[in-house]
Scaffold this motif. Structure first.
Motif, PDB file in Angstrom:
ATOM      1  N   LEU A 136       0.827  -1.202   0.000  1.00 51.97           N
ATOM      2  CA  LEU A 136       0.000   0.000   0.000  1.00 51.97           C
ATOM      3  C   LEU A 136       0.864   1.256   0.000  1.00 51.97           C
ATOM      4  O   LEU A 136       0.620   2.191  -0.779  1.00 51.97           O
ATOM      5  CB  LEU A 136      -0.920  -0.001   1.222  1.00 51.97           C
ATOM      6  N   ASP A 137       1.883   1.289   0.846  1.00 50.71           N
ATOM      7  CA  ASP A 137       2.778   2.447   0.905  1.00 50.71           C
ATOM      8  C   ASP A 137       3.521   2.637  -0.409  1.00 50.71           C
ATOM      9  O   ASP A 137       3.718   3.767  -0.871  1.00 50.71           O
ATOM     10  CB  ASP A 137       3.783   2.284   2.051  1.00 50.71           C
ATOM     11  N   ARG A 138       3.927   1.524  -1.025  1.00 49.55           N
ATOM     12  CA  ARG A 138       4.646   1.603  -2.290  1.00 49.55           C
ATOM     13  C   ARG A 138       3.745   2.167  -3.385  1.00 49.55           C
ATOM     14  O   ARG A 138       4.164   3.020  -4.177  1.00 49.55           O
ATOM     15  CB  ARG A 138       5.149   0.205  -2.664  1.00 49.55           C
ATOM     16  N   TRP A 139       2.499   1.715  -3.413  1.00 48.60           N
ATOM     17  CA  TRP A 139       1.557   2.222  -4.411  1.00 48.60           C
ATOM     18  C   TRP A 139       1.258   3.696  -4.178  1.00 48.60           C
ATOM     19  O   TRP A 139       1.223   4.485  -5.126  1.00 48.60           O
ATOM     20  CB  TRP A 139       0.257   1.410  -4.361  1.00 48.60           C
ATOM     21  N   TRP A 140       1.065   4.090  -2.936  1.00 46.44           N
ATOM     22  CA  TRP A 140       0.739   5.481  -2.645  1.00 46.44           C
ATOM     23  C   TRP A 140       1.906   6.408  -2.978  1.00 46.44           C
ATOM     24  O   TRP A 140       1.688   7.525  -3.469  1.00 46.44           O
ATOM     25  CB  TRP A 140       0.348   5.643  -1.183  1.00 46.44           C
ATOM     26  N   ALA A 141       3.134   5.959  -2.724  1.00 49.06           N
ATOM     27  CA  ALA A 141       4.306   6.766  -3.098  1.00 49.06           C
ATOM     28  C   ALA A 141       4.325   7.000  -4.603  1.00 49.06           C
ATOM     29  O   ALA A 141       4.652   8.096  -5.071  1.00 49.06           O
ATOM     30  CB  ALA A 141       5.594   6.078  -2.646  1.00 49.06           C
ATOM     31  N   ALA A 142       3.981   5.969  -5.367  1.00 42.88           N
ATOM     32  CA  ALA A 142       3.933   6.117  -6.822  1.00 42.88           C
ATOM     33  C   ALA A 142       2.830   7.082  -7.233  1.00 42.88           C
ATOM     34  O   ALA A 142       3.007   7.895  -8.146  1.00 42.88           O
ATOM     35  CB  ALA A 142       3.716   4.751  -7.473  1.00 42.88           C
ATOM     36  N   GLU A 143       1.669   7.014  -6.554  1.00 48.02           N
ATOM     37  CA  GLU A 143       0.576   7.928  -6.866  1.00 48.02           C
ATOM     38  C   GLU A 143       0.969   9.373  -6.582  1.00 48.02           C
ATOM     39  O   GLU A 143       0.680  10.284  -7.368  1.00 48.02           O
ATOM     40  CB  GLU A 143      -0.663   7.561  -6.036  1.00 48.02           C
ATOM     41  N   GLU A 144       1.628   9.600  -5.453  1.00 43.83           N
ATOM     42  CA  GLU A 144       2.048  10.957  -5.109  1.00 43.83           C
ATOM     43  C   GLU A 144       3.079  11.476  -6.100  1.00 43.83           C
ATOM     44  O   GLU A 144       3.063  12.654  -6.474  1.00 43.83           O
ATOM     45  CB  GLU A 144       2.603  10.985  -3.688  1.00 43.83           C
TER      46      GLU A 144
ATOM     47  N   ILE B  99       8.181   4.274 -12.209  1.00 47.12           N
ATOM     48  CA  ILE B  99       9.591   4.323 -11.813  1.00 47.12           C
ATOM     49  C   ILE B  99       9.726   4.258 -10.303  1.00 47.12           C
ATOM     50  O   ILE B  99      10.526   3.485  -9.757  1.00 47.12           O
ATOM     51  CB  ILE B  99      10.258   5.597 -12.369  1.00 47.12           C
ATOM     52  N   VAL B 100       8.933   5.057  -9.604  1.00 43.33           N
ATOM     53  CA  VAL B 100       9.005   5.090  -8.140  1.00 43.33           C
ATOM     54  C   VAL B 100       8.632   3.742  -7.547  1.00 43.33           C
ATOM     55  O   VAL B 100       9.310   3.218  -6.656  1.00 43.33           O
ATOM     56  CB  VAL B 100       8.094   6.204  -7.588  1.00 43.33           C
ATOM     57  N   SER B 101       7.545   3.157  -8.050  1.00 46.16           N
ATOM     58  CA  SER B 101       7.090   1.869  -7.531  1.00 46.16           C
ATOM     59  C   SER B 101       8.133   0.776  -7.738  1.00 46.16           C
ATOM     60  O   SER B 101       8.450   0.007  -6.817  1.00 46.16           O
ATOM     61  CB  SER B 101       5.778   1.476  -8.207  1.00 46.16           C
ATOM     62  N   ALA B 102       8.696   0.706  -8.948  1.00 45.43           N
ATOM     63  CA  ALA B 102       9.688  -0.331  -9.240  1.00 45.43           C
ATOM     64  C   ALA B 102      10.973  -0.114  -8.439  1.00 45.43           C
ATOM     65  O   ALA B 102      11.573  -1.075  -7.934  1.00 45.43           O
ATOM     66  CB  ALA B 102       9.998  -0.349 -10.732  1.00 45.43           C
ATOM     67  N   THR B 103      11.407   1.134  -8.316  1.00 43.70           N
ATOM     68  CA  THR B 103      12.618   1.425  -7.541  1.00 43.70           C
ATOM     69  C   THR B 103      12.437   1.008  -6.087  1.00 43.70           C
ATOM     70  O   THR B 103      13.323   0.375  -5.490  1.00 43.70           O
ATOM     71  CB  THR B 103      12.964   2.921  -7.622  1.00 43.70           C
TER      72      THR B 103
ATOM     73  N   ARG C 135      11.683  -4.455 -15.721  1.00 47.29           N
ATOM     74  CA  ARG C 135      11.192  -3.895 -16.982  1.00 47.29           C
ATOM     75  C   ARG C 135       9.685  -3.783 -16.918  1.00 47.29           C
ATOM     76  O   ARG C 135       9.011  -4.691 -16.442  1.00 47.29           O
ATOM     77  CB  ARG C 135      11.587  -4.780 -18.172  1.00 47.29           C
ATOM     78  N   THR C 136       9.174  -2.664 -17.421  1.00 47.26           N
ATOM     79  CA  THR C 136       7.734  -2.471 -17.432  1.00 47.26           C
ATOM     80  C   THR C 136       7.347  -1.602 -18.614  1.00 47.26           C
ATOM     81  O   THR C 136       8.176  -0.843 -19.129  1.00 47.26           O
ATOM     82  CB  THR C 136       7.255  -1.822 -16.117  1.00 47.26           C
ATOM     83  N   ASP C 137       6.121  -1.740 -19.059  1.00 46.34           N
ATOM     84  CA  ASP C 137       5.587  -0.900 -20.125  1.00 46.34           C
ATOM     85  C   ASP C 137       4.669   0.154 -19.507  1.00 46.34           C
ATOM     86  O   ASP C 137       3.813  -0.171 -18.676  1.00 46.34           O
ATOM     87  CB  ASP C 137       4.799  -1.744 -21.138  1.00 46.34           C
ATOM     88  N   THR C 138       4.843   1.388 -19.913  1.00 44.35           N
ATOM     89  CA  THR C 138       4.042   2.472 -19.365  1.00 44.35           C
ATOM     90  C   THR C 138       3.953   3.610 -20.361  1.00 44.35           C
ATOM     91  O   THR C 138       4.797   3.716 -21.259  1.00 44.35           O
ATOM     92  CB  THR C 138       4.641   2.984 -18.038  1.00 44.35           C
TER      93      THR C 138
END
Length: 273
Positions: free
Chosen positions: A80-88, A143-147, A131-134
């Motif tokens: 959840l924290d990882r997803w929210w960091a990516a959203e922010e 980028i934030v989520s994967a990092t 690797r991801t497609d976006t």
């Protein structure tokens, strides 16, 4: 056992949503009557249903919800924290793009102030990558989520981080079309691949680069930095030797917006004579 209407009322979910979550595998009924197809739920499923409802209010995709709720509560907090960091991060990037566009419309923005393109030699480096497609809209969040995922994994297996992370653009990422990006985190230690995380060695190479600030990272302003490096390589007769990349200083998002934070780099060969 609760009927679908009673369960939905107590969980704060519509029958349509419950049917969707059943089809998607998020929340299957405890029992389906074989004669009439009526769905029945157990009271113990209410907590999961309410969590799904809250996460949907945050606009979390169903696939992400499934991943968040797949493990223990402790693991759910991490995801959840990882997803929210990516959203922010995505929101911050969109805000920077908006501010750049407004400044262009009000004729207060400058393009990219003059700066040198430098050359350096990069040694072979062991990296953990995803690797991801976006597309452009979700690029920063991806980028934030994967990092964060890579760094969390490396920390869990006792590896040592050895430098700043970077992103390689294997194909073009635009607002209209997805492209393939590779998020790379250098490390030392014995680490096995895990899930979407691969382990490889980034070959030694020479690269041309320029440095930009966080303010200059907003799209489309950042493209001016890519143009600067590419134009330098073309005008100097220096062949390109690989896809372009962005290299981030540690905690660059915490730096003042007008301080150097990111290198825009392009692998090159020896200059033609």
């Amino acid at each position: 056992m609760l009927t679908i209407s009673e369960f939905g009322r107590r969980a704060g979910l519509s029958q349509k949503a419950l049917r969707l979550y059943d089809v998607s595998g998020l929340l299957a009924p405890a029992r389906v009557d074989p004669a009439n197809g009526y769905r029945f739920y157990d009271e113990e499923q209410l907590e999961r249903a309410r969590r799904i409802s809250v996460l949907r209010q945050l606009d979390m995709p169903l696939a992400t919800i499934a991943a968040v709720l797949a493990g223990s509560d402790a693991e759910a907090v991490i995801r959840l924290d990882r997803w929210w960091a990516a959203e922010e991060a995505t929101t911050a990037a969109r805000r920077a793009t908006l501010e750049y566009l407004r400044s262009r419309l009000t004729h207060t923005a400058t393009g990219l102030t003059p700066r040198p393109v430098l050359v350096r030699d990069v040694p072979a480096t062991k990296v953990a990558t995803i690797r991801t497609d976006t597309d452009q809209q979700f690029l920063v969040g991806a980028i934030v989520s994967a990092t964060n995922e890579i760094m969390s994994y490396l920390g869990s297996v006792g590896a040592s981080l050895t430098g700043h992370s970077w992103v390689i653009y294997h194909s073009a990422v635009t607002p209209e079309a997805e492209g393939t990006v590779e998020i790379c985190v250098p490390f030392e230690g014995l680490v096995d691949p895990a899930g979407s995380i691969a382990i490889r060695v980034e070959p030694a190479h020479r690269e041309a680069y320029c440095t930009i600030t966080m303010d200059e990272c907003s799209f489309p302003r950042i493209m001016l930095a890519y143009d600067l490096v590419s134009d330098w390589a073309r005008s100097s007769g220096t062949p390109e030797a690989g896809p372009p990349r962005e290299l981030y200083l540690p905690d660059c998002h915490l730096l003042p917006r007008d301080e150097p934070a990111v290198d825009i780099a392009l692998p090159i060969l020896e200059r033609n004579v």
